[in-house]
Design a protein around this motif. Structure first.
Motif, PDB file in Angstrom:
ATOM      1  N   ARG A  11       0.837  -1.200   0.000  1.00  0.00           N
ATOM      2  CA  ARG A  11       0.000   0.000   0.000  1.00  0.00           C
ATOM      3  C   ARG A  11       0.876   1.256   0.000  1.00  0.00           C
ATOM      4  O   ARG A  11       2.042   1.223   0.392  1.00  0.00           O
ATOM      5  N   TYR A  12       0.299   2.361  -0.419  1.00  0.00           N
ATOM      6  CA  TYR A  12       1.034   3.626  -0.501  1.00  0.00           C
ATOM      7  C   TYR A  12       1.638   3.992   0.854  1.00  0.00           C
ATOM      8  O   TYR A  12       2.793   4.409   0.943  1.00  0.00           O
ATOM      9  N   SER A  13       0.864   3.805   1.923  1.00  0.00           N
ATOM     10  CA  SER A  13       1.333   4.179   3.265  1.00  0.00           C
ATOM     11  C   SER A  13       2.498   3.315   3.749  1.00  0.00           C
ATOM     12  O   SER A  13       3.154   3.659   4.725  1.00  0.00           O
ATOM     13  N   ARG A  17      10.366   7.191   0.729  1.00  0.00           N
ATOM     14  CA  ARG A  17      10.958   8.032  -0.319  1.00  0.00           C
ATOM     15  C   ARG A  17      12.050   7.319  -1.104  1.00  0.00           C
ATOM     16  O   ARG A  17      12.442   7.758  -2.171  1.00  0.00           O
ATOM     17  N   MET A  18      12.539   6.196  -0.574  1.00  0.00           N
ATOM     18  CA  MET A  18      13.565   5.437  -1.288  1.00  0.00           C
ATOM     19  C   MET A  18      12.953   4.475  -2.309  1.00  0.00           C
ATOM     20  O   MET A  18      13.666   3.730  -2.975  1.00  0.00           O
ATOM     21  N   GLY A  69       7.921  -1.843  -3.926  1.00  0.00           N
ATOM     22  CA  GLY A  69       7.354  -0.509  -3.833  1.00  0.00           C
ATOM     23  C   GLY A  69       5.844  -0.505  -3.907  1.00  0.00           C
ATOM     24  O   GLY A  69       5.187  -1.553  -4.024  1.00  0.00           O
ATOM     25  N   TYR A  70       5.305   0.699  -3.865  1.00  0.00           N
ATOM     26  CA  TYR A  70       3.861   0.895  -3.909  1.00  0.00           C
ATOM     27  C   TYR A  70       3.217   0.120  -5.052  1.00  0.00           C
ATOM     28  O   TYR A  70       3.690   0.141  -6.175  1.00  0.00           O
TER      29      TYR A  70
END
Length: 137
Positions: A11-13, A17-18, A69-70
């Motif tokens: 999930r996005y949360s 930032r990496m 990642g997301y």
């Protein structure tokens, strides 16, 4: 020993930032794997507690092997086995679903106790789970 595969989407949360998942999420994902494994075996963890068995973590190990990642879809394989007479070990391997690339792996060891914290031997019904005797719901 009992094994279960569960898919999970980042999930996005859970990303940073990496461009990968935040490191503390690994323990949370492993909890999802344990919960889904016990559910797939026909005895969800909530039922363990209803039967008077608690399983606090007494040890854990994590290895971060790659990125996720997301919106990446993950395959999470969780295996449960005995770790002595009153403990269980859950091992988890997480890979990217599309490529099979290794993302992370780890383990947690759980003491089996009464609600008051007194250690108990692995009950027969949990041994049945470890022997692959499932009761699908």
């Amino acid at each position: 020993m009992f094994s279960h595969t569960h898919q999970l989407r980042v999930r996005y949360s859970e990303s940073d930032r990496m461009g990968t998942f935040y490191n503390s999420r690994l323990l949370e994902w492993m909890e999802v794997g344990r919960s889904e494994l016990t559910r797939a075996a026909g005895t969800p963890y909530a039922e363990w507690e209803e039967r008077g068995i608690m399983a606090p973590i007494v040890d854990a190990g994590l290895k971060f092997r790659g990125r996720a990642g997301y919106d990446d879809l993950l395959n999470m394989v969780t295996v449960c086995d005995r770790e002595g007479r009153a403990r269980l070990k859950f091992e988890t391997v997480i890979t990217l679903a599309d490529s099979g690339q290794l993302v992370a792996e780890g383990f947690t060891i759980h003491a089996l106790t009464t609600p008051e914290g007194k250690p108990v031997r692995i009950p027969d019904w949990i041994n049945d789970l470890l022997n692959g005797e499932t009761h699908e719901q």
